[in-house]
Structures are given as structure tokens and as C-alpha cells.
Enzyme design. Structure first.
Site, mmCIF file in Angstrom:
data_model
loop_
_atom_site.group_PDB
_atom_site.id
_atom_site.type_symbol
_atom_site.label_atom_id
_atom_site.label_comp_id
_atom_site.label_asym_id
_atom_site.label_seq_id
_atom_site.Cartn_x
_atom_site.Cartn_y
_atom_site.Cartn_z
ATOM 1 N N ILE A 10 0.808 -1.221 0.000
ATOM 2 C CA ILE A 10 0.000 0.000 0.000
ATOM 3 C C ILE A 10 0.841 1.270 0.000
ATOM 4 O O ILE A 10 0.297 2.374 -0.058
ATOM 5 C CB ILE A 10 -0.967 0.027 1.200
ATOM 6 C CG1 ILE A 10 -0.214 -0.118 2.525
ATOM 7 C CG2 ILE A 10 -2.020 -1.060 1.049
ATOM 8 C CD1 ILE A 10 -1.110 -0.003 3.762
ATOM 9 N N GLY A 11 2.157 1.141 0.060
ATOM 10 C CA GLY A 11 2.994 2.330 0.049
ATOM 11 C C GLY A 11 4.463 1.968 -0.075
ATOM 12 O O GLY A 11 4.856 0.823 0.148
ATOM 13 N N MET B 143 12.817 4.526 3.230
ATOM 14 C CA MET B 143 13.378 3.490 4.088
ATOM 15 C C MET B 143 12.806 2.113 3.823
ATOM 16 O O MET B 143 13.439 1.102 4.119
ATOM 17 C CB MET B 143 13.144 3.836 5.562
ATOM 18 C CG MET B 143 14.089 4.871 6.114
ATOM 19 S SD MET B 143 13.889 5.049 7.898
ATOM 20 C CE MET B 143 14.450 3.451 8.481
ATOM 21 N N ASP C 135 9.519 15.349 10.984
ATOM 22 C CA ASP C 135 9.101 15.224 9.575
ATOM 23 C C ASP C 135 7.586 15.405 9.445
ATOM 24 O O ASP C 135 6.931 14.639 8.747
ATOM 25 C CB ASP C 135 9.528 13.869 9.006
ATOM 26 C CG ASP C 135 9.559 13.873 7.476
ATOM 27 O OD1 ASP C 135 9.671 14.965 6.888
ATOM 28 O OD2 ASP C 135 9.462 12.779 6.876
#
Length: 379
Positions: free
Chosen positions: A123-124, A128, A240
Site C-alpha cells: 500500500i505504500g 526506508m 518530519d
């Protein structure tokens, strides 16, 4: 797109593709920006795959210039009628070949058993590692599994950074933060298991649907601020905060993602995961010269030395996020990440009211304080 693909197109089609790409690039960081899906609405079905492929390649280039993460898998999902190999090739080009081809393959771990979990789909994908949707076999609960990129299995820096993410995630339990459930290792690759949330990140929401109205934006920022307040109370700095790291579910609840760049503060002034945890200074994950974060939302002091980032740096990033949600553009533009970093440091705070007529003066004051150049001048 390949030369072979271009040879099959008429001159008239090529001219239209070029004009559409020029319009897309010119409007990239303006109020007139439209998503690729919107631009394709009136395009002939026969030409749509070619138009989409060119616009995807251009958007990936613009995202890379702005220091944004590139998720090829998202484009494969959004544009099933475009050859996935073209999208993967464009993503690899914009990341200078650093994208792990295994993790860009949606089926690389699908159906595998990882501990108590069965992997369902990817899904992504980020810098990293990759994120997979999976199900706990006994509890029948959907989860998200983040796995470190295979090329980093033996890299001490990235193993330490992933370990730091696991430690930080284990400390957190809050309605506005994605909850971690488990961690382990599969075939030498560490993984982190978190709750699965069926939601879009806010960067995608804005790219696909345009800027978010003021009232909804304020609600998003308030929820994120509550989550950050809790994170900070646990001695953690996120480092972040950006639209892509905020999920908005169908109930309107915001969840903060990705503590992978977070820093665990210690009472003696040191950092968990920094130079005291490594063998030599050159492997320090927070050493001077190591840029951690995303240029479009990074506070000036964090860009100078990421070890100087504190709670106020996260507030700055949240202000940049608010600007993007309201306008559909970043606070500061630039052809490179360095251009953006210098702009954060040198250029005046943008006037939010002049770009969005519905922004009240009170919100403008809050925004300007969040983006104050000096940390002491922020909240």
C-alpha cells in the site's frame, strides 16, 4: 514514455500532450493547480494512457525537485490504465536509481506469512522501506506492516534508524497517532506492525481534490497539534511533519504517521539513537551535514543541524503544512531541495491572507508565529 510509444502518436496528439504538460508545470505551485485526474477528464480515452504517463513522469520530477518522497505504488493504484513499468522506470529515474525494485513490486511479499501475519497487498513505498496491508491470522485484524528496504539489511545506520522508529512508536498511544502493535524480523529484515487505517494522506487529498477549506484545515491542524503535544510530552521530536505524513479518515480523524525521523530526547541532553549508540562519528545518524526531514516543511534550525530540532521545529513544519492545505502550494518554491532550504532561512514569511481571501486575520497571526524564523518567537 519510450521513444517507441511516441512514434505511434500523431503530431496533433503530441502537441496536445506538450501543451497539457506545460500547463501542469506552470500551475504546479499556484491556486490554479489541478490534479492529473482532473486534467484527464476531457481527454479522449485512446489518448488518456499517453497523457497520463507524461503527466505522471512530470509530477514525479516536480516532487523530486521539492524534496518530497516518491511513492510509485500510489500512481500504479491511481492509474491502472498506465503501464506500471513506465511508472516504475520514471520513479527510479527521479530517485537516481535508489528505489528498491523489490519494494516497488506490489506482489513482492503478497501472500507471504510474516510471523502471525498474512500479507495482502503493498500500500505504500518510501525511502526506508515499503508498507503492506496484512491480516493477523488468529485475530483476523487488518494491520499495516512496514519493512526495511532489503538493501539496508546490513547497513548499521538504517538498522539503527529503524530500531529508533520502533522504540518511538512503542512509547505512543493517542487518538491522533497511528498505534504500533508489534515488531519483529523476517528473513533478516526488520519490520514494524501498526494499525491499518483506510484513509488518504493529506498530500494526496490536496493533489487530487485541491486546497482544503479554512474550517476543515483548522480542524486538521488542531488535531495534529494535539497529537504533537502528546508526542512531545513523551520526550519525542517528530522532525518530519508534512501533509504526506498525516492521514485523514472518513470520520474526519487525523492520524500522524512515520516517526522514522523522530528523536528520543533524554534528560541529560543526549539523544537515543545518536552518536552514543554508534561505533564511530561518521556513522552518527544525527551528525552535522546529515539532512533529516523534508525540505518543503523543514525549519531553518533543523536544516542547519538536525540535532538542533526541538518541539518548535515541529510547530514550524505544522505551519508549513497548514499553508499547503489552504493553498495547494508550498510556502517556498525552488528548483532543488537546497533552494527551498535557503528560502526557508532567507525569504520573508509568505502572506497567507493574500493567497486565500477566506483566511481571517487571527489565523494569519497564528500562521506567522508558527513560521517565525527564530524558534524563540514561535509557540
Amino acid at each position: 514514455m519510450t521513444d517507441a510509444s511516441f512514434k505511434n502518436l500523431s503530431d496533433h496528439t503530441l502537441i496536445r500532450i506538450n501543451a497539457l504538460c506545460n500547463k501542469f508545470e506552470q500551475n504546479w505551485q499556484t491556486d490554479a493547480h489541478q490534479s492529473i485526474e482532473t486534467l484527464l477528464t476531457d481527454v479522449d480515452l485512446k489518448e488518456r494512457p499517453f497523457m497520463a504517463a507524461e503527466l505522471i513522469e512530470l509530477e514525479l520530477e516536480l516532487l523530486a525537485r521539492g524534496g518530497e518522497n516518491i511513492y510509485a505504488d500510489d500512481y500504479i493504484r491511481r492509474f491502472p490504465f498506465v503501464d506500471a513499468q513506465l511508472i516504475l522506470a520514471a520513479a527510479k529515474c527521479e530517485t537516481m536509481g535508489k528505489v528498491d525494485p523489490v519494494l516497488l513490486n506490489r506482489d513482492s511479499f503478497v501472500s507471504m506469512q510474516i510471523g502471525e501475519y498474512t500479507v495482502l497487498e503493498q500500500i505504500g513505498c518510501g525511502g526506508m522501506g515499503a508498507v503492506y496491508k496484512a491480516v493477523h491470522r488468529r485475530m483476523q485484524r487488518d494491520v499495516a506492516i512496514k519493512m526495511l528496504r532489503t538493501e539496508y539489511r546490513n547497513n548499521f545506520q538504517f538498522l539503527a534508524r529503524f530500531s529508533r522508529e520502533v522504540q518511538a512508536a512503542a512509547k505512543l498511544s493517542h487518538p491522533n497517532i497511528v498505534t504500533a502493535f508489534d515488531a519483529g524480523e523476517f528473513s533478516g529484515t526488520p519490520y514494524l506492525v501498526s494499525e491499518y487505517i483506510d484513509a488518504q494522506n493529506l498530500a494526496d487529498v490536496v493533489r487530487e481534490s485541491g486546497p482544503i477549506p479554512v474550517r476543515e484545515t483548522v480542524d486538521v491542524i488542531l488535531q495534529t497539534a494535539r497529537g504533537l503535544q502528546y508526542i512531545h510530552s513523551q520526550g519525542i521530536i517528530h522532525r518530519d511533519i508534512k501533509p504526506a505524513n498525516l492521514l485523514l479518515d472518513e470520520t474526519g480523524c487525523v492520524r500522524i504517521l512515520d516517526v522514522g525521523l523522530s528523536r528520543l530526547r533524554q534528560t541529560d541532553g543526549g539523544e537515543s539513537g545518536d552518536s552514543r549508540a554508534v561505533a564511530a562519528p561518521h556513522t552518527d545518524l544525527s551528525a552535522p551535514g546529515i539532512l533529516m526531514g523534508t525540505a518543503s516543511c523543514m525549519a531553518p534550525e533543523q536544516a542547519r543541524d538536525c540535532r538542533d530540532a526541538d518541539e518548535r521545529s515541529d510547530i514550524y513544519s505544522l505551519g508549513c503544512t497548514m499553508f499547503y492545505l489552504l493553498t495547494g502550494r508550498h510556502c517556498y518554491s525552488g528548483k532543488t531541495s537546497l533552494d527551498q532550504i535557503l528560502a526557508h532561512h532567507n525569504q520573508p514569511i509568505p502572506d497567507l491572507e493574500s493567497l486565500h481571501s477566506a483566511v481571517p486575520e487571527s489565523l494569519e497571526r497564528v500562521f506567522r508565529r508558527m513560521l517565525a524564523k527564530r524558534p524563540d518567537d514561535r509557540y
